[in-house]
Design an enzyme around this catalytic site. Structure first.
Site, PDB file in Angstrom:
ATOM      1  N   HIS A  63       0.857  -1.191   0.000  1.00 55.31           N
ATOM      2  CA  HIS A  63       0.000   0.000   0.000  1.00 55.31           C
ATOM      3  C   HIS A  63       0.890   1.237   0.000  1.00 55.31           C
ATOM      4  CE1 HIS A  63       0.929  -0.655   4.240  1.00 55.31           C
ATOM      5  NE2 HIS A  63       0.450   0.545   4.559  1.00 55.31           N
ATOM      6  N   HIS A  65       1.551   3.849   1.896  1.00 54.70           N
ATOM      7  CA  HIS A  65       2.011   4.571   3.074  1.00 54.70           C
ATOM      8  C   HIS A  65       3.540   4.622   3.022  1.00 54.70           C
ATOM      9  CE1 HIS A  65      -1.785   4.250   5.832  1.00 54.70           C
ATOM     10  NE2 HIS A  65      -1.780   5.340   5.090  1.00 54.70           N
ATOM     11  N   ASP A  67       6.064   4.328   5.045  1.00 49.34           N
ATOM     12  CA  ASP A  67       6.956   3.339   5.652  1.00 49.34           C
ATOM     13  C   ASP A  67       7.005   2.034   4.852  1.00 49.34           C
ATOM     14  OD1 ASP A  67       4.239   3.157   6.564  1.00 49.34           O
ATOM     15  OD2 ASP A  67       4.849   1.737   8.107  1.00 49.34           O
ATOM     16  N   HIS A  68       6.249   1.981   3.751  1.00 47.66           N
ATOM     17  CA  HIS A  68       6.272   0.798   2.891  1.00 47.66           C
ATOM     18  C   HIS A  68       6.810   1.100   1.490  1.00 47.66           C
ATOM     19  CE1 HIS A  68       3.925  -1.874   5.623  1.00 47.66           C
ATOM     20  NE2 HIS A  68       3.622  -0.685   6.129  1.00 47.66           N
ATOM     21  N   HIS A 143      -7.318  -1.694   5.603  1.00 51.19           N
ATOM     22  CA  HIS A 143      -6.478  -0.680   6.230  1.00 51.19           C
ATOM     23  C   HIS A 143      -7.107   0.682   5.944  1.00 51.19           C
ATOM     24  CE1 HIS A 143      -2.996   0.641   8.302  1.00 51.19           C
ATOM     25  NE2 HIS A 143      -2.343   1.131   7.259  1.00 51.19           N
ATOM     26  N   ASP A 213      -0.480  -3.963   5.943  1.00 49.31           N
ATOM     27  CA  ASP A 213      -1.055  -3.634   7.239  1.00 49.31           C
ATOM     28  C   ASP A 213      -2.555  -3.904   7.176  1.00 49.31           C
ATOM     29  OD1 ASP A 213       1.484  -2.563   7.299  1.00 49.31           O
ATOM     30  OD2 ASP A 213       0.893  -0.612   8.023  1.00 49.31           O
ATOM     31  N   HIS A 271       6.181  -5.495  12.071  1.00 49.22           N
ATOM     32  CA  HIS A 271       5.564  -4.170  11.957  1.00 49.22           C
ATOM     33  C   HIS A 271       5.264  -3.617  13.358  1.00 49.22           C
ATOM     34  CE1 HIS A 271       2.726  -0.985  10.596  1.00 49.22           C
ATOM     35  NE2 HIS A 271       3.507  -1.003   9.515  1.00 49.22           N
TER      36      HIS A 271
END
Length: 304
Positions: A63, A65, A67-68, A143, A213, A271
């Site tokens: 996805h 975001h 941090d990914h 999510h 997530d 995570h």
């Protein structure tokens, strides 16, 4: 058995810490490398594994975001500096190509290779990659934004020919492929030799599921039933369940419930929220329900 390894590059969540890098993993499947998510620092961690960059041709982003995916731009640039010429395929929910187009145009105008973006839907499961030995399928998650996990499933390998039996019955070479795939053999004299007498079973195909997530989402259980290894986000302790629900994340105990219901052979949790200085708290909560649980950590390599 052929190689099937998961290398953890990062297992932290959105807030950076000195203990963990952001989410990223590399799968080594029969010496082909597949990256799942690419948080900040992924290329540094990839160097530490000593895996060959040239064997990484597909990256799967769960996805959009940061941090990914914040590490993706640096990785693409580094591949250019290393003289890469093979196409790099990036699979993600819709929107990533539009986000990266101006950055690629500014920072990587003269890349010696092509970055190919493949957008996938997140509402329903779909096959997004396939080769002669592997199928990758999306796992729809819940999510705050569109998000999918990934199921990496080996294809079944034909059974192995028993050479001494083949020679004993004088089986012609042109019959071997048919026998490998389940057929028997009838001799010129009319005797039927069953498949089981001419072969030994191949190793059962292995499966790895990556789920991050997501809020606690039992709907995924049927799709990941019987996986050899399940990675499931475990951002929070059960004491912080209200925060997990608010942010659409999962507790370690809930991850264990998913693993138990799915009859997974092993569970790997990661995570982790930056609020926990000792993730053994999360491990204890998960193992209370599902004993075959392991904490993810940077540089960990798990064989499937």
């Amino acid at each position: 058995m052929e190689k099937f390894e998961i290398h953890i590059l990062g297992c932290g969540s959105a807030l950076p810490t000195t203990r963990h890098f952001s989410s990223s993993q590399v799968l080594n499947i029969r010496e082909k490398l597949f990256m799942i998510d690419c948080g900040e620092g992924a290329q540094i961690q990839l160097r530490k594994t000593r895996l060959k960059f040239s064997r990484l041709n597909h990256i799967f982003i769960s996805h959009l975001h940061g941090d990914h995916c914040f590490g993706l731009m640096g990785l693409i640039s580094t591949f250019g500096l290393l003289g890469r010429t093979a196409d790099l395929h990036v699979h993600s929910p819709a929107g990533l190509e539009e986000l990266f187009a101006p950055q690629l145009d500014y920072f990587c105008k003269n890349l010696p290779y092509k970055v190919v973006f493949h957008a996938f839907g997140t509402a329903e499961s779909a096959i997004i990659y396939e080769d002669k030995s592997l199928v990758v399928t999306t796992i729809p998650l819940r999510h705050r934004i569109p998000c999918c996990g990934f199921l990496f499933a080996e294809k079944r390998v034909p059974d192995h020919i028993l050479r001494d039996m083949v020679e004993f019955y004088h089986v012609p070479t042109f019959e071997l492929n048919r026998i490998k795939n389940g057929a028997g053999y009838t001799t010129p004299e009319g005797e039927f030799i069953p498949h089981e007498r001419l072969t030994r079973p191949s190793a059962p195909p292995r499966k790895y599921a990556y789920c991050s997530d997501t809020i606690y989402h039992p709907a995924i259980v049927e799709q990941i039933k019987g996986v050899d290894l399940l990675f499931h986000e475990s951002t929070f302790s059960k004491r912080d369940l209200p925060r997990a629900k608010e942010t659409y994340h999962t507790t370690a105990e809930q991850a264990a419930q998913i693993a138990l219901a799915a009859e997974a052979k092993q569970l790997l949790i990661g995570h982790f929220s930056a609020r926990y200085e000792d993730e053994n708290l999360l491990l204890q909560e998960a193992t209370a329900l599902f004993p075959h649980t392991q904490l993810a950590r940077e540089a960990l390599c798990v064989e499937v």
